[in-house]
Write an enzyme that holds these catalytic residues in place. Structure first.
Site, PDB file in Angstrom:
ATOM      1  N   CYS B  80      68.743   0.615  34.601  1.00 46.07           N
ATOM      2  CA  CYS B  80      69.599  -0.017  33.587  1.00 46.07           C
ATOM      3  C   CYS B  80      70.183  -1.330  34.089  1.00 46.07           C
ATOM      4  CB  CYS B  80      70.665   0.957  33.102  1.00 46.07           C
ATOM      5  SG  CYS B  80      71.432   0.420  31.558  1.00 46.07           S
ATOM      6  N   HIS B 185      67.545   5.413  31.046  1.00 47.61           N
ATOM      7  CA  HIS B 185      68.198   6.278  32.031  1.00 47.61           C
ATOM      8  C   HIS B 185      67.372   7.544  32.257  1.00 47.61           C
ATOM      9  CE1 HIS B 185      72.060   4.204  32.484  1.00 47.61           C
ATOM     10  NE2 HIS B 185      71.877   3.812  31.230  1.00 47.61           N
ATOM     11  N   GLU B 187      67.813   9.753  34.421  1.00 51.71           N
ATOM     12  CA  GLU B 187      68.707  10.856  34.789  1.00 51.71           C
ATOM     13  C   GLU B 187      69.346  11.505  33.569  1.00 51.71           C
ATOM     14  OE1 GLU B 187      69.339   7.737  34.955  1.00 51.71           O
ATOM     15  OE2 GLU B 187      71.458   7.259  34.683  1.00 51.71           O
TER      16      GLU B 187
END
Lengths: 253, 203
Positions: B80, B185, B187
């Protein structure tokens, strides 16, 4: 193509998951961690966690609980409740939350929105606006702490918080909360036509067709709900659910 | 060990969770020795450009990070804002970027009629443009979570790994040698993210 997000909003009180009807009659639903595990297995798009008493009790976020929640969640998370200092903003994001939701504190101290956006970027700052329809049919900001309707017109406030740096608006209809009666489409239309940041609808969803109405008719970017995801059937039995991905994509296509 | 660069601007906790879930081990650190010893690095990032660059400067590890990435060719995953910071510059700020890749960061600009909102926020699909270990054996039509108002424009088109449509086709991930970067993202992207992180661990 960007997919429409469908976001469970989880209300927390004293560490338990609860759900209200028109901001009253809180009913205990269960353990939030358990609910989050279920939502994680169902691969929900995003989750909003709102501690509804943090501001009222004049305390900050319960970081221990927020940490426990994040350990179980592999999806985007937003947290709201008692966020009133930049230190708290940093700490919540540092725990692994993508967004903070500011509500009461933004009404009293609007520059806080700008300060928060300056340190974490607008995309991480959601302003939640509780809206109540007045007897004259206007939409006004509702103060859930004092339990009264403000003089502030919802659209004016929405435009102001956008200018001050909010990246997203969570428009929470007090009148529709927990009713399963569908979103207040007229309210959402007013807001989406006045701002250019993403608007998320909350309050009233009872059916997945309500999601498509909010997107198709009112132009919201995402839909959120509470009761819809935690109650089931005519007797409102507690059951944590999330619609099947294909079903959602058909309705929201 | 994978070392997540700690400069106070990322959701390092979520990354660590995800790495554990994907079967790896990691630590969060801004310690020079630990960074120097890292077998792999992750540069996370949530926030604004100048603030990110400033914080990164304040850690006093930029020189060692530079040596690890440019000289030692240690694999690094930039996420990001991390992806935006390794470009030369960003329209979001005045400070220069790290300039590890030949690219710049610019803002989404849409007309009111387009009905496209900024930030680009939510789940979107990616189109794979070149093979990279990061997308090895990836699911069909992978979707990932995005939250950003700025995007990276690669001057070396060979660096582009995936693109995503949002008003225009923008670079959603890139690779140059040992440098990997994603605008989304991983994650926070359920099984697709787990797969990508697993691939990074297995590299």
């Amino acid at each position: 193509m960007l997919k429409t997000r469908v976001i469970p909003s989880l209300l927390i009180r004293n560490g338990g998951l609860i759900k209200t009807v028109r901001f009253k009659n809180a009913r205990y639903v269960g353990d939030p961690i358990n609910a989050i595990k279920v939502f994680n297995d169902k691969e929900v798009d995003e989750l909003a966690v709102i501690d509804i008493d943090a501001s009222r009790d004049n305390r900050g976020p319960d970081f221990k609980m927020l940490g426990r929640i994040n350990k179980e969640a592999f999806m985007p998370l937003a947290y709201g409740g008692g966020v009133s200092t930049l230190e708290q903003v940093r700490k919540v994001l540092g725990l692994g939350y993508e967004k903070i939701i500011i509500n009461s504190h933004a009404i009293q101290n609007r520059s806080f929105i700008t300060e928060a956006a300056n340190i974490c970027g607008s995309q991480s700052v959601v302003v939640c606006i509780d809206v109540k329809k007045t007897v004259f049919g206007g939409y006004h900001v509702y103060d859930h702490l004092k339990k009264k309707v403000h003089k502030i017109v919802a659209l004016d406030y929405a435009c102001e918080v956008e200018k001050r740096g909010a990246g997203e608006l969570l428009i929470y209809s007090v009148d529709r909360d927990g009713t399963f009666g569908g979103y207040d489409i007229a309210l959402l239309k007013v807001i989406t036509s006045g701002v250019s940041i993403p608007v998320v609808a909350l309050g009233g969803a009872g059916n997945i067709k309500d999601f498509s109405a909010a997107v198709g008719e009112a132009g919201v970017s995402a839909v959120s709900a509470g009761s819809f995801f935690v109650f089931h059937g005519p007797h409102r039995a507690v059951l944590i659910t999330y619609p099947d991905r294909n079903e959602l994509e058909n309705v929201l296509a | 060990m994978i070392t997540i660069v700690d400069y106070g601007m990322g959701n390092a906790g979520s990354l660590q969770n995800m790495i554990r879930k994907a079967g790896g081990e990691s630590r969060i650190s801004a310690n020079r020795e630990e960074i120097a010893k890292a077998s792999k690095l992750i540069l996370p990032g949530v926030g604004s450009f100048d603030n990110g660059i400033t914080k990164l400067n304040e850690t006093g590890i930029l020189d060692i990070l530079h040596i690890k990435v440019i000289q030692d060719k240690t694999p690094i995953l930039c996420i990001c804002l991390g992806m935006q910071m390794i470009t030369r510059q960003s329209e979001e700020g005045k400070m220069p970027g790290l300039g590890w890749i030949n690219a710049k960061t610019i803002r989404f600009k849409f007309t009111k009629e387009s009905n496209l909102r900024i930030p680009h926020m939510g789940w979107n699909t990616v189109k794979i443009k070149k093979n990279t270990p990061l997308f090895y054996d990836m699911h069909q039509e992978p979707r990932f979570y995005f939250v950003h108002s700025f995007y990276v424009v690669c001057e070396d088109k060979d660096d582009i790994v995936t693109t995503t449509d949002y008003g225009l086709e923008f670079v959603s991930s890139l690779q140059r040698d040992n440098i990997f970067a994603t605008q989304f993202h991983p994650e926070k992207s359920h099984l697709y993210g787990i797969k990508l992180i697993h691939n990074f661990i297995a590299m």
